[in-house]
Write an enzyme that holds these catalytic residues in place. Structure first.
Site, PDB file in Angstrom:
ATOM      1  N   GLY A  73      -4.417  55.217 -16.607  1.00  0.00           N
ATOM      2  CA  GLY A  73      -2.829  55.751 -16.573  1.00  0.00           C
ATOM      3  C   GLY A  73      -2.303  56.975 -17.025  1.00  0.00           C
ATOM      4  O   GLY A  73      -2.823  56.758 -18.147  1.00  0.00           O
ATOM      5  N   GLU A  86      21.062  59.684  -9.300  1.00  0.00           N
ATOM      6  CA  GLU A  86      20.858  60.908  -8.742  1.00  0.00           C
ATOM      7  C   GLU A  86      20.044  61.236  -7.756  1.00  0.00           C
ATOM      8  O   GLU A  86      20.610  62.713  -7.118  1.00  0.00           O
ATOM      9  CB  GLU A  86      19.307  60.912  -9.945  1.00  0.00           C
ATOM     10  CG  GLU A  86      20.376  61.305 -11.740  1.00  0.00           C
ATOM     11  CD  GLU A  86      18.855  61.701 -12.231  1.00  0.00           C
ATOM     12  OE1 GLU A  86      18.768  62.100 -13.715  1.00  0.00           O
ATOM     13  OE2 GLU A  86      17.967  61.018 -11.741  1.00  0.00           O
TER      14      GLU A  86
END
Lengths: 418, 418
Positions: free
Chosen positions: B10, B169
């Protein structure tokens, strides 16, 4: 009485220029395109080589026509037209017109070779540019997972087919992407295993240029590490290799096809006579034979200047767009249509960093001077001020730091199923 | 003797920070990710709302690790691990490790509702951001083809589910995209028909913020035209509508899902104990129980601070990454692992133009001041200098001209079949 309606199919250079030139005409203009953006195609190879983002070479059509108070836009695939009823047909429904301007452009032509169409990447559309970028970067990543030298070589061999401006620019940019940028990403990269090959069926590159410029372009490409093969016709392509007509085989897992282009199918769909590259045979006035209210312009139109057919060049498309706008105004005032005359502004092609060839009237430029000329012309022509700044920053960044920040493998916009 | 190998699965904030913090450690670091880029997720909603290009919020991992002379990268999907044999398993083959850092993050969780997974857009990945952008623009274009008022209303109704920072947002940015930018693109647009709806299952937005800030956020959203519905649980979604648990139906053809997130599956794949949101139950040292050489960090890790589970926040991920790097160094010097302690730098969320809420230590900011703080923090944290300039230009352009240049419908990178 409502104003005559001009429907323009295609928002490329021809269609958009025509719409703009009709700004003050007493007509309503409706642009139709299958994309919601106008693409600055000369820089598409820079998207494909990870230098520019799509937003820097594509502009929303609605944005571009905002200053035109008589123009609107619809997103649709043009499927045909009913020339008798004066209706343009689309996948969303028909659109009535008084004047029709067909400017649906051209697409890659694989000459009926299914294996080519299946495996090779075209370089005409924005998504094709992104697909090439994804593929090149993907191949480099995959090469890290194999220790087999031959497999690695095949993964890292990139073949560009076609020695016209697009092929030359793509091969040059790809070679630079690898030798200047990716080499730093892959510390153990064996450059011996990386090949960029440019195949040209004829005996020369950039056939439209004069011999010294063609030669300069070839030398410049080879200096950048591109292997240029002449008289090389592609016979067949598989997932991992490419076979030439002379039997020669090249192990390559990426093939970019710039060798064939044909006009979009609308010409034959409408039963209009088409010539070479499926281009519609238009009258010298750019009208369709028998349909004075239908115009054909841009790559789709097979216009001639005297005896010579005009090439599929942006200046031709833009001048034809302006001419048709003028003719429509003339027709509205009951004047007749006059013949289109092309004014050749010259041609140029870039081979990459510090190198381009330009043939502009009596001027011939190569190398750094040609490249400066290329930069100025393209920067001035990138459509918006904002893009101009950002493109300049990206170019300067790449030039100074040998860095292309957009080398992302992104598969975008898989729509949800509904 | 070869150096110990640290494999990090990752390359998000947790994994990348860990790799960077190991820069001078006597180890070889190998980062593995299924994407070749690191994504600056806090600005993903700006890609989804046509303000930024992907290249401005994503950076190639290879670029980012270039300064780390002991780090390399491989592109692969992590499929599992053999903890006994100390091998990370991927779709390209196994990778041996001495230390393993699992940082594979989280993904959207549709709580097993197939209709949601099928129709709703997540907003965790770059391609999801682009898909949302494409969809919103597509719906506006489609609305031009219908004269049916109700159909048009359904096409132009956008539902954002989830009142956390991402949902707030996204809803704010979407509303501004429509009212400030798209309204100019569609001259005949009936704003009555356009709706942006934010659904929250609880009775408040931004649950992690204090009440006055939550209230400021709600007021600011509503001022921007967002309809905020509380206690609204999504029961079912179809192509054209959304049904709430209370039976209420909303005709909407775009649903953006930010209400559920769960850790990636690797925890249960490895047989590690997982808690809420499928997060791996780690030791206070961030080690996996029974495997001191395996660390779990970021969204994947269910670390606790005292009794409270740490949220899936970037600062947590970065601090955990740094901690694990320090622990690995300690272990190499035969010191023991110590417990992770989280230092809370505060939280912030933006509602759009001139409006954000910030809760930083004793400081509480709303409105314009909060927004300036948000701008500075995010601009400083956008990873490269070049992106910072370009993001700043885009923001300034939008702020001054109410214009978002990247409203392109692009379906990118459909790979060739081979």
């Amino acid at each position: 009485m409502s104003r005559p309606r001009v429907v323009i199919a295609g928002a490329g250079f021809a269609g958009l220029t025509c719409a703009r030139a009709l700004k003050r005409a007493p007509v309503d203009v409706l642009l139709v395109d299958r994309n919601n953006y106008h693409l600055f195609t000369p820089l598409l190879y820079q998207v494909a080589s990870a230098l520019l983002d799509p937003g820097e070479i594509a502009r929303p059509v609605r944005q571009l026509i905002r200053p035109l108070h008589n123009a609107d836009f619809l997103l649709a695939n043009v499927t045909g037209a009913d020339l008798e009823q004066r209706r343009l047909l689309t996948d969303h429904g028909p659109l009535s017109y008084d004047y029709l301007v067909l400017a649906t452009g051209s697409r890659s032509d694989y000459f009926g070779k299914a294996s080519l169409a299946h495996h090779a990447f075209g370089l005409k559309e924005l998504d094709e540019g992104l697909a090439v970028r994804n593929r090149v970067l993907q191949r480099f990543e995959e090469s890290r997972w194999t220790t087999d030298r031959e497999e690695r070589r095949s993964l890292l061999t990139f073949v560009v087919v076609g020695g016209g401006p697009t092929g030359v620019e793509m091969a040059g940019a790809l070679s630079e992407l690898i030798s200047l940028v990716l080499r730093k990403d892959y510390r153990d990269l064996d450059l011996e295993l990386v090949r960029v090959i440019l195949l040209e069926a004829a005996g020369m590159l950039l056939g439209t240029f004069e011999a010294p410029l063609r030669e300069a372009a070839r030398r410049s490409l080879e200096k950048k590490g591109v292997e240029v093969l002449f008289n090389a016709r592609v016979e067949d392509v598989t997932a991992g290799s490419l076979r030439l007509a002379d039997g020669h085989e090249i192990f390559a897992s990426t093939v970019i096809w710039t060798a064939g282009v044909r006009a979009s199918d609308i010409g034959s769909t409408l039963g209009l006579a088409v010539g070479r590259q499926a281009r519609v045979e238009v009258m010298p006035t750019l009208q369709a034979p028998g349909h004075p209210e239908v115009f054909v312009i841009g790559d789709l139109a097979g216009a001639v200047d005297g005896d010579t057919p005009l090439p599929m060049f942006i200046p031709v498309a833009m001048q034809e767009g302006r001419k048709v706008a003028a003719t429509i105004r003339d027709l509205l005032r009951n004047y007749g249509a006059t013949n289109f005359r092309f004014k050749d502004p010259g041609i140029m092609a870039t081979i990459g960093r510090n190198s381009a060839v330009a043939q502009l009237g009596p001027v011939r430029l190569t190398g750094f001077l040609g490249w400066m000329m290329w930069l100025v012309v393209h920067l001035v022509n990138v459509i918006s001020f904002r893009s101009r700044i950002i493109v300049l920053i990206n170019w300067a960044w790449d030039y100074v730091f040998y860095d292309r920040p957009i080398r992302l493998i992104v598969r975008a916009g898989d729509a949800k199923n509904d």
